[in-house]
Design an enzyme around this catalytic site. Structure first.
Site, PDB file in Angstrom:
ATOM      1  N   PRO A   1       2.977   0.229  -3.995  1.00 31.18           N
ATOM      2  CG  PRO A   1       3.034  -0.196  -1.703  1.00 31.18           C
ATOM      3  CD  PRO A   1       3.835  -0.348  -2.957  1.00 31.18           C
ATOM      4  CG  ASN A   2      -1.380   3.095  -1.485  1.00 29.10           C
ATOM      5  OD1 ASN A   2      -2.477   2.574  -1.656  1.00 29.10           O
ATOM      6  ND2 ASN A   2      -0.659   2.897  -0.398  1.00 29.10           N
TER       7      ASN A   2
ATOM      8  NE  ARG B   1      -1.094   7.981  -1.247  1.00 29.91           N
ATOM      9  CZ  ARG B   1       0.121   7.528  -1.070  1.00 29.91           C
ATOM     10  NH1 ARG B   1       0.837   7.120  -2.095  1.00 29.91           N
ATOM     11  NH2 ARG B   1       0.637   7.458   0.137  1.00 29.91           N
TER      12      ARG B   1
ATOM     13  CE1 TYR C   1       3.750  10.829  -2.445  1.00 32.55           C
ATOM     14  CE2 TYR C   1       1.477  11.037  -1.715  1.00 32.55           C
ATOM     15  CZ  TYR C   1       2.767  10.606  -1.501  1.00 32.55           C
ATOM     16  OH  TYR C   1       3.083   9.951  -0.345  1.00 32.55           O
TER      17      TYR C   1
ATOM     18  CG  ASN D   1       8.049   5.740  -5.890  1.00 32.36           C
ATOM     19  OD1 ASN D   1       7.998   5.304  -4.750  1.00 32.36           O
ATOM     20  ND2 ASN D   1       7.547   6.917  -6.228  1.00 32.36           N
TER      21      ASN D   1
ATOM     22  CB  ALA E   1       4.257   2.189   2.021  1.00 30.66           C
TER      23      ALA E   1
ATOM     24  CD  GLU F   1      15.240   4.371  -2.340  1.00 26.22           C
ATOM     25  OE1 GLU F   1      14.409   4.564  -1.440  1.00 26.22           O
ATOM     26  OE2 GLU F   1      16.440   4.088  -2.098  1.00 26.22           O
TER      27      GLU F   1
ATOM     28  CG  HIS G   1      11.139   7.773  -2.621  1.00 23.52           C
ATOM     29  ND1 HIS G   1      10.183   6.815  -2.413  1.00 23.52           N
ATOM     30  CD2 HIS G   1      12.333   7.196  -2.348  1.00 23.52           C
ATOM     31  CE1 HIS G   1      10.770   5.700  -2.017  1.00 23.52           C
ATOM     32  NE2 HIS G   1      12.072   5.906  -1.974  1.00 23.52           N
TER      33      HIS G   1
ATOM     34  NE  ARG H   1       5.480  12.402   3.004  1.00 19.77           N
ATOM     35  CZ  ARG H   1       4.788  11.488   2.359  1.00 19.77           C
ATOM     36  NH1 ARG H   1       5.255  10.951   1.247  1.00 19.77           N
ATOM     37  NH2 ARG H   1       3.613  11.098   2.817  1.00 19.77           N
TER      38      ARG H   1
END
Length: 158
Positions: free
Chosen positions: A18-19, A26, A31, A83, A86, A107, A109, A116
């Site tokens: 998502p996103n 964004r 990012y 990735n 969330a 995985e 990110h 964070r």
């Protein structure tokens, strides 16, 4: 004459959650300015140069991601790079799908999730992933593809 020979081309599936379709606009301070299309184009080029097929997939919907992971079990996918956005911090369903299909995955990110907000520090995927790459920006995708290829050259994932 028919044969049941395995396909000679290997395939990497890149899943973004998502996103991540908003990359480039964004929170560019976190990012970067590359879009998801840029990332997928670079990944496709890298995979092709290394002799791999490539598929990029993005969804904002957990069940759709789970369905795509399930399809990887039988569609010739050699490895998954994910990735989960969330969903990394919330989705037992994605974790169970990844462990259930028995396709190795890495995985990724873009940001360092450990630097964070505290709720981002836990991943439901990390302990069952073959590798985890965080905080390298979009270079993390490049590193993940390279890692998959090198592991397969060495005989595969254990």
């Amino acid at each position: 004459m028919t044969t049941n020979a395995a396909p000679t081309k290997r395939s990497i599936l890149l899943i973004n959650g998502p996103n991540l379709n908003l990359l480039g606009t964004r929170e560019p301070e976190k990012y970067g300015s590359e879009t998801l299309s840029d990332i997928e184009e670079n990944a496709r080029r890298q995979c092709n140069e290394l002799g791999f097929d490539f598929e990029g997939f993005q969804s904002n919907h957990e069940g759709v991601i789970v369905d795509r992971i399930h399809a990887a079990r039988t569609d010739g996918t050699t490895a998954i790079i994910i990735n989960a956005g969330a969903y990394t911090h919330t989705s037992v369903a994605i974790r169970d799908a990844l462990t259930g299909v028995r396709v190795p995955f890495i995985e990724v990110h873009i940001s360092n999730i450990h630097a964070r907000e505290p709720f981002r520090h836990h991943s439901y995927l990390s302990d069952v992933a073959q590798g985890v790459i965080v905080g390298l920006g979009t270079l993390g995708y490049t590193a993940a593809i390279w890692s998959v290829v090198e592991k397969l050259k060495q005989g595969g994932f254990s």
